[in-house]
Enzyme design. Structure first.
Site, PDB file in Angstrom:
ATOM      1  N   LYS A 159       0.956  -1.219   0.069  1.00 27.77           N
ATOM      2  CA  LYS A 159      -0.109   0.080   0.133  1.00 27.77           C
ATOM      3  C   LYS A 159       0.981   1.225   0.079  1.00 27.77           C
ATOM      4  O   LYS A 159       1.212   1.675   0.925  1.00 27.77           O
ATOM      5  CB  LYS A 159      -0.780  -0.036   1.196  1.00 27.77           C
ATOM      6  CG  LYS A 159      -2.219   0.727   1.202  1.00 27.77           C
ATOM      7  CD  LYS A 159      -2.884   0.422   2.194  1.00 27.77           C
ATOM      8  CE  LYS A 159      -4.289   1.463   2.466  1.00 27.77           C
ATOM      9  NZ  LYS A 159      -5.281   1.393   1.405  1.00 27.77           N
TER      10      LYS A 159
HETATM   11  C1  LIG Z   1      -6.520  -0.616  -4.024  1.00 28.48           C
HETATM   12  C2  LIG Z   1      -7.464  -1.060  -2.647  1.00 28.48           C
HETATM   13  N1  LIG Z   1      -7.654  -2.354  -2.944  1.00 28.48           N
HETATM   14  C3  LIG Z   1      -8.246  -2.996  -1.573  1.00 28.48           C
HETATM   15  C4  LIG Z   1      -8.556  -2.178  -0.623  1.00 28.48           C
HETATM   16  C5  LIG Z   1      -8.990  -2.908   0.657  1.00 28.48           C
HETATM   17  O1  LIG Z   1      -8.063  -3.024   1.602  1.00 28.48           O
HETATM   18  P1  LIG Z   1      -8.401  -3.150   3.228  1.00 28.48           P
HETATM   19  O2  LIG Z   1      -9.553  -4.108   3.305  1.00 28.48           O
HETATM   20  O3  LIG Z   1      -7.290  -3.571   3.715  1.00 28.48           O
HETATM   21  O4  LIG Z   1      -8.888  -1.775   3.546  1.00 28.48           O
HETATM   22  C6  LIG Z   1      -8.093  -0.686  -0.383  1.00 28.48           C
HETATM   23  C7  LIG Z   1      -8.334  -0.207   0.785  1.00 28.48           C
HETATM   24  O5  LIG Z   1      -7.522   0.064   1.553  1.00 28.48           O
HETATM   25  C8  LIG Z   1      -7.430  -0.252  -1.442  1.00 28.48           C
HETATM   26  O6  LIG Z   1      -6.899   0.872  -1.634  1.00 28.48           O
END
Ligand SMILES: Cc1ncc(COP(=O)(O)O)c(C=O)c1O
Length: 316
Positions: A159
């Site tokens: 991320k």
């Molecule tokens: C591109 C992307 N995919 C998926 C997610 C979902 O991840 P999470 O459930 O850990 O927030 C997020 C959010 O953080 C995201 O930015």
């Protein structure tokens, strides 16, 4: 957005006032996107505010930094305490939490090695990301003309700040087209994910979601929903998803820390299922919010209480 309700920010080991939490315009990460971050939610529970799956989020935070060769200069325990302290100081009962680790100001060489590694924790009250009515009635998606980048181009499971320009392009286009959210395909034409969410479809009473083979960020909410659905007795299959699978699904929903569990009612004008929140999606939403609010004791391990100890033990 409720930034104006935030008084305190944790920055490089100190809790300081919001207006003092600034950095220089020459910061490396501003120019090259060389930071990593997390998005975490803290929910109100009967035992006070509790952070949902803090351990899993921090694990991903360190893994994202490692993918970029950055060492976060604090331990997990220090960051856990810093996050709790920031929530306590702001007196939030529930909030969104944004830890970010970035390269500060020293040099604008592309290699960030000379720049200090800095860590900030922001918290603010954040209601439903895709709208309260979206949680009930479902949201409308458009398939983006932008593709999700390949894992050979960037570490898709990290991320990282710079990686989000892909999402920014996609969501801007979606809003210009009059939709709530963008759905990105991967370089093979399979479905990857939303600009900030993972995708589940439901077919014949079974859930299907994709994985990192489709260039997705492996969501913490996705992982929780897989477990919740299995505990409810549903089969959850992990496999490649194509647009036809989504369009012919009985139900579909998005998952993410910000979006929580949001039904999908339409994709580019085509109705998904009955065009309303489906019964299994509803059941999974209920199970998710029972877990986040501490009402379902089976998932108490997913909660990190902001007070040093749950209220009942403090009173005793
Ligand atoms: C591109 C992307 N995919 C998926 C997610 C979902 O991840 P999470 O459930 O850990 O927030 C997020 C959010 O953080 C995201 O930015």
């Amino acid at each position: 957005m409720a930034f104006n309700e935030t008084k305190w920010v944790w920055m490089n080991g100190r809790t300081i006032r919001w207006q003092d939490a600034t950095l220089h315009v020459s910061a490396h990460s501003l120019h090259y996107g060389s930071g990593v971050f997390e998005g975490i939610r803290c929910y109100e529970t009967a035992d006070g505010p509790a952070i949902f799956r803090l351990g899993a989020h921090l694990e991903r935070f360190y893994a994202s930094a490692a993918a970029y060769g950055t060492r976060i200069p604090y331990s997990v325990e220090q960051l856990e305490e810093a996050i709790c302290e920031t929530i306590r100081r702001n007196e939030f009962r529930s909030c969104y939490i944004r830890p970010i680790c970035y390269h500060g100001s020293e040099s604008l060489s592309v290699h960030p090695g000379k720049c200090p590694v800095e860590v900030v924790i922001l918290t603010w009250p954040w209601a439903t990301y895709l709208g309260a009515e979206g949680l009930e009635a479902g949201v409308r998606l458009t398939v983006s003309s932008w593709r999700k980048f390949l894992s050979q181009m960037m570490p898709t499971t990290a991320k990282a700040c710079g990686q989000y320009v892909n999402s920014v392009l996609a969501v801007r286009e979606a809003v210009e087209r009059g939709y709530d959210e963008a759905l990105l395909l991967d370089s093979n034409g399979a479905i990857a994910e939303g600009s900030g969410e993972n995708l589940f479809i439901i077919r014949d009473g079974q859930l299907i979601t994709n994985d990192e083979q489709s260039s997705i960020l492996l969501g913490v909410t996705r992982d929780a929903v897989i477990q919740l659905a299995r505990d409810l007795g549903y089969r959850v299959e992990i496999g490649t998803l194509y647009l036809d699978d989504l369009l012919s699904a009985d139900e579909a929903f998005l998952t993410g820390t910000a979006a929580e569990v949001t039904p999908i009612r339409e994709v580019d004008g085509a109705m998904i299922g009955t065009g309303a929140r489906g019964p299994i999606t509803h059941q999974i939403q209920d199970a998710f919010f029972a877990a986040t609010s501490g009402r379902d004791a089976r998932y108490k391990d997913w909660l990190h209480f902001v007070s040093e100890r749950p209220v009942e033990t403090v009173v005793a």
